[in-house]
Design an enzyme around this catalytic site. Structure first.
Site, PDB file in Angstrom:
ATOM      1  N   GLU A  40      41.628 -17.250  32.181  1.00  0.00           N
ATOM      2  CA  GLU A  40      40.483 -18.090  31.835  1.00  0.00           C
ATOM      3  C   GLU A  40      40.433 -19.218  32.864  1.00  0.00           C
ATOM      4  O   GLU A  40      41.456 -19.882  33.095  1.00  0.00           O
ATOM      5  CB  GLU A  40      40.673 -18.663  30.427  1.00  0.00           C
ATOM      6  CG  GLU A  40      39.454 -19.420  29.981  1.00  0.00           C
ATOM      7  CD  GLU A  40      39.554 -19.985  28.568  1.00  0.00           C
ATOM      8  OE1 GLU A  40      40.540 -19.705  27.869  1.00  0.00           O
ATOM      9  OE2 GLU A  40      38.625 -20.717  28.196  1.00  0.00           O
ATOM     10  N   ARG A 266      56.082 -12.845  27.195  1.00  0.00           N
ATOM     11  CA  ARG A 266      55.736 -13.930  28.119  1.00  0.00           C
ATOM     12  C   ARG A 266      56.977 -14.365  28.885  1.00  0.00           C
ATOM     13  O   ARG A 266      58.092 -14.262  28.382  1.00  0.00           O
ATOM     14  CB  ARG A 266      55.288 -15.184  27.357  1.00  0.00           C
ATOM     15  CG  ARG A 266      54.072 -15.091  26.536  1.00  0.00           C
ATOM     16  CD  ARG A 266      53.863 -16.408  25.799  1.00  0.00           C
ATOM     17  NE  ARG A 266      53.340 -17.434  26.671  1.00  0.00           N
ATOM     18  CZ  ARG A 266      52.042 -17.570  26.947  1.00  0.00           C
ATOM     19  NH1 ARG A 266      51.152 -16.761  26.416  1.00  0.00           N
ATOM     20  NH2 ARG A 266      51.631 -18.538  27.739  1.00  0.00           N
ATOM     21  N   LYS A 276      48.592 -23.956  29.941  1.00  0.00           N
ATOM     22  CA  LYS A 276      47.618 -24.653  30.776  1.00  0.00           C
ATOM     23  C   LYS A 276      47.127 -25.935  30.121  1.00  0.00           C
ATOM     24  O   LYS A 276      46.925 -26.945  30.782  1.00  0.00           O
ATOM     25  CB  LYS A 276      46.416 -23.740  31.033  1.00  0.00           C
ATOM     26  CG  LYS A 276      46.533 -22.948  32.310  1.00  0.00           C
ATOM     27  CD  LYS A 276      45.259 -22.169  32.564  1.00  0.00           C
ATOM     28  CE  LYS A 276      45.172 -21.002  31.626  1.00  0.00           C
ATOM     29  NZ  LYS A 276      43.926 -20.257  31.706  1.00  0.00           N
TER      30      LYS A 276
HETATM   31  P1  ATP Z   1      47.743 -20.787  28.823  1.00  0.00           P
HETATM   32  O1  ATP Z   1      48.226 -21.087  27.449  1.00  0.00           O
HETATM   33  O2  ATP Z   1      48.621 -21.263  29.903  1.00  0.00           O
HETATM   34  O3  ATP Z   1      46.314 -21.162  29.027  1.00  0.00           O
HETATM   35  P2  ATP Z   1      46.800 -18.201  28.555  1.00  0.00           P
HETATM   36  O4  ATP Z   1      47.426 -16.936  28.193  1.00  0.00           O
HETATM   37  O5  ATP Z   1      45.825 -18.720  27.577  1.00  0.00           O
HETATM   38  O6  ATP Z   1      47.891 -19.243  28.918  1.00  0.00           O
HETATM   39  P3  ATP Z   1      45.071 -17.109  30.466  1.00  0.00           P
HETATM   40  O7  ATP Z   1      44.447 -17.703  31.671  1.00  0.00           O
HETATM   41  O8  ATP Z   1      44.179 -16.658  29.379  1.00  0.00           O
HETATM   42  O9  ATP Z   1      46.090 -18.151  29.960  1.00  0.00           O
HETATM   43  O10 ATP Z   1      46.074 -15.951  30.869  1.00  0.00           O
HETATM   44  C1  ATP Z   1      45.820 -14.967  31.829  1.00  0.00           C
HETATM   45  C2  ATP Z   1      46.833 -13.875  31.682  1.00  0.00           C
HETATM   46  O11 ATP Z   1      48.123 -14.389  31.972  1.00  0.00           O
HETATM   47  C3  ATP Z   1      46.890 -13.336  30.270  1.00  0.00           C
HETATM   48  O12 ATP Z   1      46.965 -11.925  30.329  1.00  0.00           O
HETATM   49  C4  ATP Z   1      48.129 -13.934  29.701  1.00  0.00           C
HETATM   50  O13 ATP Z   1      48.686 -13.117  28.727  1.00  0.00           O
HETATM   51  C5  ATP Z   1      49.011 -14.061  30.932  1.00  0.00           C
HETATM   52  N1  ATP Z   1      50.009 -15.111  30.760  1.00  0.00           N
HETATM   53  C6  ATP Z   1      49.796 -16.405  30.450  1.00  0.00           C
HETATM   54  N2  ATP Z   1      50.951 -17.062  30.314  1.00  0.00           N
HETATM   55  C7  ATP Z   1      51.940 -16.163  30.539  1.00  0.00           C
HETATM   56  C8  ATP Z   1      53.370 -16.217  30.546  1.00  0.00           C
HETATM   57  N3  ATP Z   1      54.023 -17.348  30.277  1.00  0.00           N
HETATM   58  N4  ATP Z   1      54.055 -15.095  30.834  1.00  0.00           N
HETATM   59  C9  ATP Z   1      53.413 -13.955  31.124  1.00  0.00           C
HETATM   60  N5  ATP Z   1      52.077 -13.827  31.134  1.00  0.00           N
HETATM   61  C10 ATP Z   1      51.335 -14.918  30.847  1.00  0.00           C
HETATM   62 MG    MG Z   2      43.966 -17.607  27.166  1.00  0.00          MG
END
Ligand code: ATP
Ligand code: MG
Length: 562
Positions: A40, A266, A276
């Site tokens: 995102e 994760r 984020k």
């Molecule tokens: P955040 O909470 O940091 O915003 P998110 O999962 O909401 O994390 P996205 O931008 O939606 O952030 O994530 C993009 C991709 O990265 C998704 O497929 C998510 O599952 C993966 N991802 C995010 N954080 C991790 C992590 N700590 N380890 C592995 N994959 C991750």
């Molecule tokens: Mg997300």
């Protein structure tokens, strides 16, 4: 790039690769492999995302498939183009090239049409209740949900209302579109989830064209299907969404096999926050100097700090893919960084906390060049000439007036080696009014040029130095953990409460002339001190990437002994 492993040579490595091999053997998807990385654009990427990038792009490479970058831009409030540009840049820096760059918003019209088709099948309805009521009616794990009073609207009524939502006839929050599944479903995600909301917000790509926005659940699987993704890989928290992912796809008229969702654990690291939202708050409240602050666990922070992309990829390969969540030691990541830099970084001398040494028997006005090895791990890196003279800088803590036991460095009456220089002996000091040593007077032995005594006498310590006459001034940032707590946010604590206010210490260093001719992004070893990256915007600023000591080895030793 990440791996040279070939598809036809069956090397079982983890459950996801096993699954893809099995799919290929059974000819599911005709042996095709397509993945995607779906961030995102509401912030920059962090080290957790790197795990997902290495996995998704790595699988595509290994199985001869492709991986798209798809921006999950369904929330107009928090997303913007700067984050899109930054994410593209970070992925390229990490070493991957998307097959194609797509946006969930590219699919808004198709998603809308598919939503109408759900309504036509009596599988979706417009609900007039507010978010709070809908949430209360979902019930809990042990209590059934409650049907909305609007659940039995007719297909025609729902179609008209949904078209009205799109056309702007209702206020934000006045109506939502919900899937009609089962309010008593054991999986809470299946209790008539919301598919569309009304939001009059400017979207960075669609502007004001749309005022209804699909939820993640309505956008994600369909985006996968449109792009012909075969293996949709996401993190474990989406496990409970999988039945909904499948339900949505099963109720659309799709020409081919639908993608399958698989979850993996994760990446969590000690002393690190990988959210984020939390990282954004550090940027916004000024706790750090931006997303690319070297203290940040973001890819741009790590880049500025001097972490080589290749070392990050090697670390990800090493830890592999797991089915259950765990936390890796940050020291393990650092040991990969150190191992890589040990092979690639040029050795240089820099003095972080300078103390003046005057060599009293140095011939007046004489200057000298000493030959120093650039990288003992890499013969091709050659040697360099380092100016030497009668006034030098050494580290304050390489001299002790009143040495503690087992102190082998410079003290009155003691001889030590100057790296690539001469043996020197301390004879006297000059102190200031408070008794602090401000100058050490030494004599040198001209016979020890290059660091060996012809009579074979030994010294116990070798210290680094910089000639005062030609020293270059540098600002050096030394970093400590950004979070003091090894598991920030564990239990019910706010991770930001263990933010380390002393995570950055800045010193004014004296460095050898070769360090005056570096380029932004270079990483060098300051002998005896660690690896330091040259700031991309100011080449007189250095960031300590990692120290030299392998703390990971110590952690392992301690664990073995306990
Ligand atoms: P955040 O909470 O940091 O915003 P998110 O999962 O909401 O994390 P996205 O931008 O939606 O952030 O994530 C993009 C991709 O990265 C998704 O497929 C998510 O599952 C993966 N991802 C995010 N954080 C991790 C992590 N700590 N380890 C592995 N994959 C991750
Ligand atoms: Mg997300």
């Amino acid at each position: 790039m990440v791996s040279e492993k070939l598809n036809d040579e069956h090397t079982p490595t983890d459950f996801i690769r096993e699954m893809i091999h099995a799919d290929n053997e059974s000819e599911k998807y005709g042996g095709r492999v397509q993945t995607r990385f779906p961030p995102e654009p509401n912030g920059y990427l962090h080290i957790g995302h790197a795990k997902s990038i290495c996995l998704n792009f790595g699988l595509a490479e290994e199985f001869g498939g492709v991986c798209n970058l798809r921006f999950d831009d369904t929330n107009p409030v928090t997303e913007d183009q700067n984050f899109v540009d930054g994410i593209i840049e970070d992925i390229q820096w990490l070493g991957f090239e998307p097959n194609d760059i797509r946006y969930a918003s590219d699919y808004f019209e198709q998603l809308y049409q598919w939503a109408e088709s759900l309504i036509e099948q009596d599988l979706a309805y417009v609900d007039d209740q507010d978010a709070e009521t809908i949430s209360e009616q979902r019930g809990g794990f042990t209590t059934p949900g409650v049907n909305s009073p609007f659940r039995d609207r007719t297909v025609d009524e729902n179609l008209a209302l949904f078209r009205g939502m799109r056309a702007g006839e209702y206020a934000d929050g006045e109506k939502v579109l919900r899937a009609k599944i089962d309010m008593n479903h054991e999986n809470m995600q299946m209790r008539d989830p919301v598919l569309y909301r009304i939001r009059r917000e400017h979207h960075f790509r669609t502007g004001t064209d749309w005022i209804i926005f699909p939820t993640y659940d309505w956008a994600h699987g369909q985006g996968d299907a449109i792009e012909e993704v075969t293996h949709s890989i996401c993190t474990l928290e989406f496990d409970s969404h999988r039945p909904l992912y499948d339900w949505c796809l099963a109720n659309l008229d799709l020409p081919r096999d639908t993608p399958e969702q698989t979850e993996f654990a994760r990446l969590n690291l000690t002393h690190t926050v990988t959210s984020k939202r939390k990282l954004k708050s550090l940027v916004e409240d000024g706790s750090v100097d931006g997303w690319d602050d070297p203290r940040m666990p973001t890819l741009r922070g790590m880049r500025r700090r001097g972490y080589p992309a290749e070392a990050i990829r090697t670390f990800m390969d090493h830890i592999g893919v797991a089915k259950s969540n765990s936390t890796h030691d940050i020291e393990l990541l650092e040991s990969f960084i150190r191992t890589h830099l040990n092979k690639t970084a040029l050795r240089r001398m820099g003095v972080l906390r300078p103390l003046k040494v005057v060599i009293t028997n140095w011939p007046e006005g004489h200057s000298d060049m000493r030959e120093a090895i650039n990288n003992p791990e890499d013969e091709t890196a050659g040697t360099r000439q380092v100016p030497f003279s009668g006034e030098l800088w050494i580290e304050q803590d390489d001299f002790a007036l009143d040495p503690p036991p087992k102190y082998y460095r410079l003290t009155i009456g003691r001889e030590v080696r100057l790296r690539a220089g001469y043996f020197i002996t301390a004879n006297d000091v000059v102190t200031d009014d408070d008794g602090n040593v401000v100058e050490v007077h030494c004599t040198y032995d001209p016979e020890t040029a290059g660091g060996q005594a012809p009579d074979g006498r030994k010294v116990k310590a070798t210290i680094h130095w910089v000639s005062a006459a030609t020293a270059v001034d540098a600002t050096v940032h030394l970093y400590d953990r950004l979070f003091t707590d090894s598991h920030p946010g564990s239990g019910d604590t706010d991770p930001l409460s263990s933010l380390n206010p002393n995570a950055r210490e800045t010193v004014h260093a004296k460095v050898e002339p070769a360090l005056g001719e570096v380029s932004g992004g270079d990483v060098v070893q300051f002998e005896r001190l660690g690896y330091f990256a040259v700031d991309p915007d100011d080449t007189s600023v250095f960031h300590r990437t990692v120290g030299l000591r392998d703390e990971w080895a110590n952690i392992q030793k301690r664990r073995k002994n306990s």
